[in-house]
Design a protein around this motif. Structure first.
Motif, PDB file in Angstrom:
ATOM      1  N   GLU A 182       0.844  -1.197   0.000  1.00  9.93           N
ATOM      2  CA  GLU A 182       0.000   0.000   0.000  1.00  9.93           C
ATOM      3  C   GLU A 182       0.876   1.242   0.000  1.00  9.93           C
ATOM      4  N   LEU A 183       0.619   2.145  -0.933  1.00 10.91           N
ATOM      5  CA  LEU A 183       1.366   3.397  -0.991  1.00 10.91           C
ATOM      6  C   LEU A 183       0.843   4.309   0.120  1.00 10.91           C
ATOM      7  N   VAL A 184       1.719   4.753   0.983  1.00 12.72           N
ATOM      8  CA  VAL A 184       1.328   5.580   2.136  1.00 12.72           C
ATOM      9  C   VAL A 184       2.124   6.869   2.149  1.00 12.72           C
ATOM     10  N   ASP A 185       1.584   7.857   2.852  1.00  9.87           N
ATOM     11  CA  ASP A 185       2.384   9.042   3.137  1.00  9.87           C
ATOM     12  C   ASP A 185       3.103   8.722   4.443  1.00  9.87           C
ATOM     13  N   LEU A 186       4.423   8.766   4.414  1.00 12.85           N
ATOM     14  CA  LEU A 186       5.223   8.277   5.537  1.00 12.85           C
ATOM     15  C   LEU A 186       4.983   9.032   6.836  1.00 12.85           C
ATOM     16  N   VAL A 187       4.741  10.328   6.762  1.00 11.15           N
ATOM     17  CA  VAL A 187       4.572  11.108   7.991  1.00 11.15           C
ATOM     18  C   VAL A 187       3.334  10.645   8.755  1.00 11.15           C
ATOM     19  N   CYS A 188       2.189  10.581   8.088  1.00  8.09           N
ATOM     20  CA  CYS A 188       0.961  10.144   8.765  1.00  8.09           C
ATOM     21  C   CYS A 188       1.050   8.686   9.187  1.00  8.09           C
ATOM     22  N   TYR A 189       1.669   7.864   8.354  1.00  8.56           N
ATOM     23  CA  TYR A 189       1.767   6.443   8.688  1.00  8.56           C
ATOM     24  C   TYR A 189       2.633   6.235   9.931  1.00  8.56           C
ATOM     25  N   ILE A 190       3.798   6.861   9.959  1.00  8.57           N
ATOM     26  CA  ILE A 190       4.695   6.688  11.104  1.00  8.57           C
ATOM     27  C   ILE A 190       4.134   7.374  12.346  1.00  8.57           C
ATOM     28  N   ASP A 191       3.510   8.552  12.175  1.00  9.84           N
ATOM     29  CA  ASP A 191       2.992   9.309  13.311  1.00  9.84           C
ATOM     30  C   ASP A 191       1.786   8.639  13.963  1.00  9.84           C
ATOM     31  N   HIS A 192       0.810   8.191  13.159  1.00 18.59           N
ATOM     32  CA  HIS A 192      -0.402   7.630  13.761  1.00 18.59           C
ATOM     33  C   HIS A 192      -1.018   6.487  12.946  1.00 18.59           C
ATOM     34  N   ALA A 193      -0.170   5.731  12.249  1.00 21.99           N
ATOM     35  CA  ALA A 193      -0.580   4.524  11.515  1.00 21.99           C
ATOM     36  C   ALA A 193      -1.717   4.772  10.525  1.00 21.99           C
ATOM     37  N   ALA A 194      -1.801   5.999   9.981  1.00 22.07           N
ATOM     38  CA  ALA A 194      -2.875   6.345   9.045  1.00 22.07           C
ATOM     39  C   ALA A 194      -2.636   5.672   7.701  1.00 22.07           C
ATOM     40  N   GLN A 195      -3.648   4.963   7.229  1.00 17.38           N
ATOM     41  CA  GLN A 195      -3.593   4.313   5.938  1.00 17.38           C
ATOM     42  C   GLN A 195      -4.994   3.870   5.561  1.00 17.38           C
TER      43      GLN A 195
ATOM     44  N   THR B 181      -3.137  14.775  -0.092  1.00 13.27           N
ATOM     45  CA  THR B 181      -2.798  16.159   0.263  1.00 13.27           C
ATOM     46  C   THR B 181      -1.380  16.234   0.805  1.00 13.27           C
ATOM     47  N   CYS B 182      -1.033  15.335   1.701  1.00  8.71           N
ATOM     48  CA  CYS B 182       0.298  15.367   2.320  1.00  8.71           C
ATOM     49  C   CYS B 182       1.402  15.079   1.304  1.00  8.71           C
ATOM     50  N   ILE B 183       1.201  14.078   0.452  1.00  2.00           N
ATOM     51  CA  ILE B 183       2.222  13.756  -0.548  1.00  2.00           C
ATOM     52  C   ILE B 183       2.355  14.897  -1.554  1.00  2.00           C
ATOM     53  N   ASN B 184       1.222  15.491  -1.980  1.00  2.00           N
ATOM     54  CA  ASN B 184       1.277  16.642  -2.896  1.00  2.00           C
ATOM     55  C   ASN B 184       1.968  17.844  -2.261  1.00  2.00           C
ATOM     56  N   ALA B 185       1.901  17.945  -0.928  1.00  2.00           N
ATOM     57  CA  ALA B 185       2.543  19.052  -0.214  1.00  2.00           C
ATOM     58  C   ALA B 185       4.044  18.827  -0.046  1.00  2.00           C
ATOM     59  N   GLY B 186       4.534  17.648  -0.449  1.00  2.00           N
ATOM     60  CA  GLY B 186       5.973  17.395  -0.392  1.00  2.00           C
ATOM     61  C   GLY B 186       6.419  16.406   0.658  1.00  2.00           C
ATOM     62  N   LEU B 187       5.481  15.872   1.448  1.00  2.00           N
ATOM     63  CA  LEU B 187       5.878  14.876   2.433  1.00  2.00           C
ATOM     64  C   LEU B 187       6.241  13.580   1.710  1.00  2.00           C
ATOM     65  N   PRO B 188       7.154  12.803   2.261  1.00  2.00           N
ATOM     66  CA  PRO B 188       7.681  11.646   1.530  1.00  2.00           C
ATOM     67  C   PRO B 188       6.682  10.505   1.369  1.00  2.00           C
TER      68      PRO B 188
ATOM     69  N   ASN C  54       6.760  12.533  -5.671  1.00  2.00           N
ATOM     70  CA  ASN C  54       5.491  12.927  -5.080  1.00  2.00           C
ATOM     71  C   ASN C  54       4.351  13.109  -6.067  1.00  2.00           C
ATOM     72  N   LYS C  55       4.591  13.770  -7.186  1.00  2.00           N
ATOM     73  CA  LYS C  55       3.509  14.060  -8.128  1.00  2.00           C
ATOM     74  C   LYS C  55       2.847  12.769  -8.601  1.00  2.00           C
ATOM     75  N   GLU C  56       3.645  11.782  -8.968  1.00  2.00           N
ATOM     76  CA  GLU C  56       3.099  10.506  -9.421  1.00  2.00           C
ATOM     77  C   GLU C  56       2.519   9.703  -8.261  1.00  2.00           C
ATOM     78  N   ALA C  57       3.203   9.704  -7.128  1.00  2.00           N
ATOM     79  CA  ALA C  57       2.785   8.882  -5.988  1.00  2.00           C
ATOM     80  C   ALA C  57       1.458   9.338  -5.393  1.00  2.00           C
ATOM     81  N   ALA C  58       1.179  10.629  -5.406  1.00  2.00           N
ATOM     82  CA  ALA C  58      -0.046  11.143  -4.792  1.00  2.00           C
ATOM     83  C   ALA C  58      -1.297  10.511  -5.391  1.00  2.00           C
ATOM     84  N   LYS C  59      -1.263  10.182  -6.666  1.00  2.00           N
ATOM     85  CA  LYS C  59      -2.428   9.568  -7.330  1.00  2.00           C
ATOM     86  C   LYS C  59      -2.787   8.217  -6.716  1.00  2.00           C
ATOM     87  N   TYR C  60      -1.815   7.567  -6.093  1.00  2.00           N
ATOM     88  CA  TYR C  60      -2.007   6.213  -5.585  1.00  2.00           C
ATOM     89  C   TYR C  60      -2.014   6.142  -4.061  1.00  2.00           C
ATOM     90  N   ALA C  61      -2.151   7.292  -3.403  1.00  2.00           N
ATOM     91  CA  ALA C  61      -2.117   7.304  -1.939  1.00  2.00           C
ATOM     92  C   ALA C  61      -3.143   6.342  -1.362  1.00  2.00           C
TER      93      ALA C  61
END
Length: 113
Positions: free
Chosen positions: A29-42, A52-59, A80-87
């Motif tokens: 699963e493609l995740v935004d690392l900040v939310c995933y590591i911070d609070h297991a968001a997926q 939103t987070c990946i488009n904003a530049g988060l890894p 980020n630009k390509e990855a955001a589509k698959y968040a």
């Protein structure tokens, strides 16, 4: 003496970052690392925030079916630009796996929906 130096050099390099990149294909699963590591968001509930987070530049990262977490980058540039589509969607990622100090990175990553 030469044998001792060779053994000492190998011991010093063990655990270092001097490993060759390995070609891999990882599903997960493609995740935004900040939310995933911070609070297991997926998952689907997090999809809008992840984009939103990946488009904003988060890894972007990949939570692999193998249970491992990988950071994703393009060819020495953000993905980020390509990855955001698959968040928060299931994808396959191909690229070169490198690791150092417990971190795993797939570079030159190609995202396959």
């Amino acid at each position: 003496m030469k044998k001792f130096l060779a053994v000492a050099l190998l011991a010093a390099l063990q655990g270092s970052w001097l490993f060759a990149a390995q070609e891999v294909t990882v599903k997960g699963e493609l995740v935004d690392l900040v939310c995933y590591i911070d609070h297991a968001a997926q998952g689907e509930k997090h999809m809008k925030c992840g984009r939103t987070c990946i488009n904003a530049g988060l890894p972007p990262g990949l939570k692999g079916e193998d249970g491992k977490l990988y950071m994703l980058v393009g060819e020495h540039k953000p993905l980020n630009k390509e990855a955001a589509k698959y968040a928060d969607k299931k994808v396959t990622v191909k690229g070169k796996l490198v690791s150092a100090e417990g971190y795993r990175l797939i570079e030159d990553a190609e995202i396959i929906p």
